[in-house]
Write a protein that holds these residues in place. Structure first.
Motif, PDB file in Angstrom:
ATOM      1  N   ILE A 183     -23.327  -7.137  -9.086  1.00 55.39           N
ATOM      2  CA  ILE A 183     -22.855  -6.264  -8.010  1.00 55.39           C
ATOM      3  C   ILE A 183     -21.876  -7.020  -7.117  1.00 55.39           C
ATOM      4  CG2 ILE A 183     -23.569  -5.065  -5.898  1.00 55.39           C
ATOM      5  CD1 ILE A 183     -26.165  -4.266  -7.428  1.00 55.39           C
ATOM      6  N   CYS A 184     -22.193  -8.270  -6.796  1.00 58.63           N
ATOM      7  CA  CYS A 184     -21.305  -9.084  -5.956  1.00 58.63           C
ATOM      8  C   CYS A 184     -19.951  -9.297  -6.613  1.00 58.63           C
ATOM      9  CB  CYS A 184     -21.957 -10.426  -5.630  1.00 58.63           C
ATOM     10  SG  CYS A 184     -23.318 -10.315  -4.456  1.00 58.63           S
ATOM     11  N   VAL A 185     -19.954  -9.562  -7.914  1.00 62.32           N
ATOM     12  CA  VAL A 185     -18.698  -9.758  -8.650  1.00 62.32           C
ATOM     13  C   VAL A 185     -17.884  -8.469  -8.640  1.00 62.32           C
ATOM     14  CG1 VAL A 185     -17.735 -10.179 -10.957  1.00 62.32           C
ATOM     15  CG2 VAL A 185     -19.550 -11.644 -10.072  1.00 62.32           C
ATOM     16  N   LEU A 186     -18.526  -7.347  -8.923  1.00 60.93           N
ATOM     17  CA  LEU A 186     -17.826  -6.059  -8.933  1.00 60.93           C
ATOM     18  C   LEU A 186     -17.288  -5.708  -7.543  1.00 60.93           C
ATOM     19  CD1 LEU A 186     -20.333  -4.074 -11.177  1.00 60.93           C
ATOM     20  CD2 LEU A 186     -18.029  -4.841 -11.813  1.00 60.93           C
ATOM     21  N   ALA A 187     -18.088  -5.962  -6.519  1.00 62.79           N
ATOM     22  CA  ALA A 187     -17.671  -5.668  -5.148  1.00 62.79           C
ATOM     23  C   ALA A 187     -16.470  -6.526  -4.748  1.00 62.79           C
ATOM     24  CB  ALA A 187     -18.834  -5.885  -4.179  1.00 62.79           C
ATOM     25  N   ALA A 188     -16.505  -7.794  -5.104  1.00 62.63           N
ATOM     26  CA  ALA A 188     -15.383  -8.694  -4.795  1.00 62.63           C
ATOM     27  C   ALA A 188     -14.110  -8.231  -5.501  1.00 62.63           C
ATOM     28  CB  ALA A 188     -15.731 -10.126  -5.184  1.00 62.63           C
ATOM     29  N   ALA A 189     -14.249  -7.773  -6.734  1.00 65.98           N
ATOM     30  CA  ALA A 189     -13.088  -7.281  -7.480  1.00 65.98           C
ATOM     31  C   ALA A 189     -12.516  -6.030  -6.809  1.00 65.98           C
ATOM     32  CB  ALA A 189     -13.476  -6.983  -8.923  1.00 65.98           C
ATOM     33  N   ARG A 190     -13.386  -5.146  -6.344  1.00 70.21           N
ATOM     34  CA  ARG A 190     -12.921  -3.942  -5.635  1.00 70.21           C
ATOM     35  C   ARG A 190     -12.195  -4.317  -4.346  1.00 70.21           C
ATOM     36  NH1 ARG A 190     -18.344  -2.247  -6.349  1.00 70.21           N
ATOM     37  NH2 ARG A 190     -18.489  -1.328  -8.410  1.00 70.21           N
ATOM     38  N   GLN A 191     -12.751  -5.273  -3.616  1.00 67.78           N
ATOM     39  CA  GLN A 191     -12.120  -5.718  -2.371  1.00 67.78           C
ATOM     40  C   GLN A 191     -10.744  -6.324  -2.659  1.00 67.78           C
ATOM     41  OE1 GLN A 191     -13.609  -4.122  -0.048  1.00 67.78           O
ATOM     42  NE2 GLN A 191     -14.275  -5.761   1.285  1.00 67.78           N
ATOM     43  N   ALA A 192     -10.646  -7.135  -3.688  1.00 68.16           N
ATOM     44  CA  ALA A 192      -9.366  -7.756  -4.048  1.00 68.16           C
ATOM     45  C   ALA A 192      -8.347  -6.693  -4.445  1.00 68.16           C
ATOM     46  CB  ALA A 192      -9.567  -8.756  -5.185  1.00 68.16           C
ATOM     47  N   GLN A 193      -8.793  -5.700  -5.194  1.00 68.66           N
ATOM     48  CA  GLN A 193      -7.893  -4.623  -5.605  1.00 68.66           C
ATOM     49  C   GLN A 193      -7.418  -3.837  -4.388  1.00 68.66           C
ATOM     50  OE1 GLN A 193      -9.605  -1.643  -8.193  1.00 68.66           O
ATOM     51  NE2 GLN A 193      -7.593  -1.048  -8.964  1.00 68.66           N
ATOM     52  N   ARG A 194      -8.332  -3.551  -3.477  1.00 68.47           N
ATOM     53  CA  ARG A 194      -7.979  -2.812  -2.254  1.00 68.47           C
ATOM     54  C   ARG A 194      -6.995  -3.624  -1.413  1.00 68.47           C
ATOM     55  NH1 ARG A 194     -12.887  -1.662   0.303  1.00 68.47           N
ATOM     56  NH2 ARG A 194     -12.992   0.221  -0.919  1.00 68.47           N
ATOM     57  N   ASP A 195      -7.250  -4.922  -1.284  1.00 73.53           N
ATOM     58  CA  ASP A 195      -6.349  -5.789  -0.513  1.00 73.53           C
ATOM     59  C   ASP A 195      -4.960  -5.841  -1.135  1.00 73.53           C
ATOM     60  OD1 ASP A 195      -8.454  -6.301   1.209  1.00 73.53           O
ATOM     61  OD2 ASP A 195      -8.858  -8.309   0.410  1.00 73.53           O
ATOM     62  N   ALA A 196      -4.914  -5.920  -2.473  1.00 69.35           N
ATOM     63  CA  ALA A 196      -3.623  -5.962  -3.164  1.00 69.35           C
ATOM     64  C   ALA A 196      -2.858  -4.656  -2.971  1.00 69.35           C
ATOM     65  CB  ALA A 196      -3.830  -6.242  -4.647  1.00 69.35           C
ATOM     66  N   GLN A 197      -3.562  -3.541  -3.050  1.00 72.71           N
ATOM     67  CA  GLN A 197      -2.912  -2.244  -2.856  1.00 72.71           C
ATOM     68  C   GLN A 197      -2.407  -2.102  -1.428  1.00 72.71           C
ATOM     69  OE1 GLN A 197      -6.031   0.409  -4.135  1.00 72.71           O
ATOM     70  NE2 GLN A 197      -5.269   0.480  -6.225  1.00 72.71           N
ATOM     71  N   LEU A 198      -3.186  -2.545  -0.473  1.00 75.57           N
ATOM     72  CA  LEU A 198      -2.776  -2.477   0.927  1.00 75.57           C
ATOM     73  C   LEU A 198      -1.561  -3.361   1.164  1.00 75.57           C
ATOM     74  CD1 LEU A 198      -3.223  -1.518   3.817  1.00 75.57           C
ATOM     75  CD2 LEU A 198      -4.835  -3.392   4.112  1.00 75.57           C
ATOM     76  N   SER A 199      -1.586  -4.564   0.613  1.00 72.84           N
ATOM     77  CA  SER A 199      -0.465  -5.485   0.759  1.00 72.84           C
ATOM     78  C   SER A 199       0.794  -4.898   0.136  1.00 72.84           C
ATOM     79  CB  SER A 199      -0.812  -6.817   0.108  1.00 72.84           C
ATOM     80  OG  SER A 199       0.255  -7.713   0.215  1.00 72.84           O
ATOM     81  N   GLN A 200       0.643  -4.309  -1.034  1.00 71.39           N
ATOM     82  CA  GLN A 200       1.770  -3.691  -1.724  1.00 71.39           C
ATOM     83  C   GLN A 200       2.339  -2.551  -0.883  1.00 71.39           C
ATOM     84  OE1 GLN A 200       0.749  -1.905  -5.524  1.00 71.39           O
ATOM     85  NE2 GLN A 200       2.230  -3.235  -6.530  1.00 71.39           N
ATOM     86  N   HIS A 201       1.463  -1.762  -0.298  1.00 73.67           N
ATOM     87  CA  HIS A 201       1.883  -0.640   0.538  1.00 73.67           C
ATOM     88  C   HIS A 201       2.607  -1.117   1.784  1.00 73.67           C
ATOM     89  CE1 HIS A 201       1.778   3.250   2.519  1.00 73.67           C
ATOM     90  NE2 HIS A 201       1.234   2.673   3.560  1.00 73.67           N
ATOM     91  N   LEU A 202       2.105  -2.195   2.395  1.00 76.60           N
ATOM     92  CA  LEU A 202       2.717  -2.702   3.617  1.00 76.60           C
ATOM     93  C   LEU A 202       4.087  -3.295   3.372  1.00 76.60           C
ATOM     94  CD1 LEU A 202      -0.358  -4.389   5.340  1.00 76.60           C
ATOM     95  CD2 LEU A 202       0.771  -2.256   6.000  1.00 76.60           C
ATOM     96  N   TRP A 203       4.294  -3.892   2.179  1.00 77.58           N
ATOM     97  CA  TRP A 203       5.568  -4.540   1.880  1.00 77.58           C
ATOM     98  C   TRP A 203       6.535  -3.637   1.132  1.00 77.58           C
ATOM     99  CZ3 TRP A 203       6.693  -8.649   4.540  1.00 77.58           C
ATOM    100  CH2 TRP A 203       5.660  -9.452   5.021  1.00 77.58           C
ATOM    101  N   ALA A 204       6.100  -2.429   0.794  1.00 84.76           N
ATOM    102  CA  ALA A 204       6.999  -1.513   0.088  1.00 84.76           C
ATOM    103  C   ALA A 204       8.094  -1.039   1.024  1.00 84.76           C
ATOM    104  CB  ALA A 204       6.205  -0.322  -0.432  1.00 84.76           C
ATOM    105  N   SER A 205       9.299  -0.918   0.494  1.00 82.22           N
ATOM    106  CA  SER A 205      10.406  -0.445   1.333  1.00 82.22           C
ATOM    107  C   SER A 205      10.259   1.066   1.536  1.00 82.22           C
ATOM    108  CB  SER A 205      11.747  -0.761   0.672  1.00 82.22           C
ATOM    109  OG  SER A 205      11.813  -0.206  -0.609  1.00 82.22           O
ATOM    110  N   PRO A 206      10.585   1.540   2.712  1.00 83.30           N
ATOM    111  CA  PRO A 206      10.445   2.968   2.992  1.00 83.30           C
ATOM    112  C   PRO A 206      11.391   3.771   2.108  1.00 83.30           C
ATOM    113  CG  PRO A 206      11.419   1.813   4.863  1.00 83.30           C
ATOM    114  CD  PRO A 206      11.089   0.794   3.836  1.00 83.30           C
ATOM    115  N   SER A 207      10.900   4.906   1.641  1.00 81.89           N
ATOM    116  CA  SER A 207      11.750   5.748   0.800  1.00 81.89           C
ATOM    117  C   SER A 207      12.739   6.505   1.674  1.00 81.89           C
ATOM    118  CB  SER A 207      10.894   6.721  -0.007  1.00 81.89           C
ATOM    119  OG  SER A 207      10.037   7.437   0.842  1.00 81.89           O
ATOM    120  N   GLU A 208      13.902   6.713   1.138  1.00 80.21           N
ATOM    121  CA  GLU A 208      14.964   7.371   1.921  1.00 80.21           C
ATOM    122  C   GLU A 208      15.135   8.793   1.505  1.00 80.21           C
ATOM    123  OE1 GLU A 208      18.448   4.964   1.634  1.00 80.21           O
ATOM    124  OE2 GLU A 208      17.396   3.204   2.305  1.00 80.21           O
TER     125      GLU A 208
END
Length: 67
Positions: free
Chosen positions: A42-67
């Protein structure tokens, strides 16, 4: 017994995944009855979910705004 990944920041997203620790609601409710091996899993799966969520959030924050 494995230490719970709970960080006392409980809030579930639309997939019933805790934003604080990354566990699914079903994993949270099973925690105390789970074997040590299952708790580790469960800890391994939870950590993987957290990492995926963090990566998606980071990607969203650094994405250039669409025009």
């Amino acid at each position: 017994m494995v230490k719970s990944p709970c960080v006392r920041n409980c809030c579930l997203d639309q997939q019933d995944c805790c934003l604080g620790c990354g566990r699914l609601l079903s994993e949270i409710t099973e925690w105390h009855q789970a074997s040590s091996a299952r708790q580790q899993q469960i800890c391994v799966l939870a950590a993987a979910r957290q990492a995926q969520r963090d990566a998606q959030l980071s990607q969203h924050l650094w994405a250039s705004p669409s025009e």
